[in-house]
Design a protein around this motif. Sequence first.
Motif, short mmCIF file in Angstrom:
data_model
loop_
_atom_site.label_atom_id
_atom_site.label_comp_id
_atom_site.label_asym_id
_atom_site.label_seq_id
_atom_site.Cartn_x
_atom_site.Cartn_y
_atom_site.Cartn_z
N ALA A 259 -28.60 22.92 -94.39
CA ALA A 259 -29.95 22.65 -93.90
C ALA A 259 -30.16 23.23 -92.50
CB ALA A 259 -30.22 21.15 -93.90
N TYR A 260 -29.17 23.07 -91.64
CA TYR A 260 -29.27 23.60 -90.27
C TYR A 260 -29.43 25.11 -90.29
CZ TYR A 260 -28.00 24.79 -85.48
OH TYR A 260 -28.00 25.31 -84.21
N LEU A 261 -28.67 25.80 -91.16
CA LEU A 261 -28.74 27.25 -91.22
C LEU A 261 -30.10 27.72 -91.72
CD1 LEU A 261 -25.22 28.07 -92.72
CD2 LEU A 261 -25.93 28.21 -90.35
N VAL A 262 -30.65 27.00 -92.71
CA VAL A 262 -31.97 27.34 -93.24
C VAL A 262 -33.03 27.18 -92.14
CG1 VAL A 262 -33.79 26.67 -94.86
CG2 VAL A 262 -31.41 26.79 -95.63
N LYS A 263 -32.99 26.06 -91.44
CA LYS A 263 -33.95 25.81 -90.36
C LYS A 263 -33.84 26.88 -89.27
CE LYS A 263 -33.13 22.57 -87.37
NZ LYS A 263 -32.93 21.24 -86.74
N ASN A 264 -32.60 27.23 -88.92
CA ASN A 264 -32.37 28.25 -87.90
C ASN A 264 -32.91 29.60 -88.34
OD1 ASN A 264 -31.22 28.98 -85.34
ND2 ASN A 264 -29.61 30.05 -86.44
N ALA A 265 -32.72 29.93 -89.62
CA ALA A 265 -33.22 31.21 -90.15
C ALA A 265 -34.74 31.27 -90.09
CB ALA A 265 -32.73 31.40 -91.59
N VAL A 266 -35.38 30.16 -90.43
CA VAL A 266 -36.86 30.11 -90.43
C VAL A 266 -37.40 30.38 -89.03
CG1 VAL A 266 -38.88 28.64 -90.74
CG2 VAL A 266 -37.01 28.57 -92.40
N TYR A 267 -36.87 29.66 -88.04
CA TYR A 267 -37.43 29.76 -86.69
C TYR A 267 -37.01 31.04 -85.96
CZ TYR A 267 -39.34 25.11 -87.13
OH TYR A 267 -40.07 24.03 -87.54
N GLN A 268 -36.03 31.76 -86.50
CA GLN A 268 -35.74 33.08 -85.95
C GLN A 268 -36.84 34.06 -86.30
OE1 GLN A 268 -31.89 34.71 -86.80
NE2 GLN A 268 -30.77 32.96 -85.96
N VAL A 269 -37.51 33.82 -87.42
CA VAL A 269 -38.57 34.73 -87.88
C VAL A 269 -39.95 34.23 -87.44
CG1 VAL A 269 -39.71 35.72 -89.91
CG2 VAL A 269 -37.21 35.47 -89.86
N ASP A 270 -40.20 32.92 -87.61
CA ASP A 270 -41.53 32.37 -87.33
C ASP A 270 -41.37 31.04 -86.59
OD1 ASP A 270 -44.14 31.58 -87.23
OD2 ASP A 270 -44.44 31.43 -89.40
N ASP A 271 -41.54 31.07 -85.28
CA ASP A 271 -41.34 29.85 -84.50
C ASP A 271 -42.50 28.86 -84.63
OD1 ASP A 271 -43.26 31.20 -83.07
OD2 ASP A 271 -42.06 31.44 -81.25
N SER A 272 -43.55 29.26 -85.36
CA SER A 272 -44.68 28.36 -85.58
C SER A 272 -44.69 27.81 -87.01
CB SER A 272 -46.00 29.07 -85.30
OG SER A 272 -46.19 30.16 -86.20
N ALA A 273 -43.62 28.06 -87.76
CA ALA A 273 -43.55 27.61 -89.15
C ALA A 273 -43.47 26.09 -89.21
CB ALA A 273 -42.34 28.23 -89.84
N PHE A 274 -43.94 25.54 -90.32
CA PHE A 274 -43.87 24.10 -90.58
C PHE A 274 -42.75 23.88 -91.59
CE2 PHE A 274 -45.44 20.14 -92.63
CZ PHE A 274 -45.52 19.34 -91.50
#
Length: 295
Positions: A259-274
């Motif tokens: 879960a941590y890796l998925v969250k980290n991957a998301v915010y590396q691309v889009d820091d405004s993602a929900f």
Amino acid sequence: MMENKKLRAEHPKKELAVDILYDIIGSILFGAGIYTFAEGGNFAPGGISGIALIMNKLWNLPVGTMTLILNIPLVIISYKTVGKRFLIKTARTMIISTIFVDLVFPMFPFYTGQRLLAAIYSGALLGLGMVLFYMRGSSSGGADFLTMTIKKKRPHMSLGRLTLLIDLIIILIGWPVFGDVDSVLYGLIAVFVCSMVIDKILYGIGAGSLAIIVTSKGEETAEEIGRITDRGVTSLEGMGTYTKSKRNVLLCACSKSEAYLVKNAVYQVDDSAFVMFTETSEVLGEGFKESLDEL
């Protein structure tokens, strides 16, 4: 455009630097758990490091070096299962850990207090060190290779129970070596504390999680998640009822430790993602449990 290319070129270097930093901090914690508290407390906390501690007790062999050597056959067995990227990261982690266990920590004294406290602190430090390794897609090697290989072939098996069984066997082997039944009890306490620390921080290894991600950069986010975790992503089209703007809704089933890796991957691309994570009682499909038709 030129600026984006430059950022992509710098990204691997920054990622490597962060990986090494996590390896160093994790190895300090891991080394303290093994050398300062477990070896000082005269018990084996399970895993390949536990076998190395038993060998150290019998023949005075260096713990870190023996851990590294014992991992070689496991690396060969699990090469096709865990993949080249994971093995390279884990090899680097094991080498750094070996340096700290065999060269750095022998410069400092053992903990010579109560064995119960030694077991608790050993488990806590080992758990924290392993958490840092897992967060960067690496591991301490050892039983991780074996359990991941078995899990790949038998996805319905409980990873936690499998790890506990392996640790129990190693701890019991240490009974006659360390000379008292207390070494078994303290080894079990260390394993339990280690598991609890990992569970509390990473939400449990092998359990199911569903990541629900709302982003305007669906394709790039899905690619980054796949690159870091090797998990597939399902993309749906959505629309914000307030802004009336189109969004991608990504669904990614993963283990809770990822879960941590998925969250980290998301915010590396889009820091405004929900981003939302929900617990799943059961996940069927490739990489998880077999479907009913396959059982």
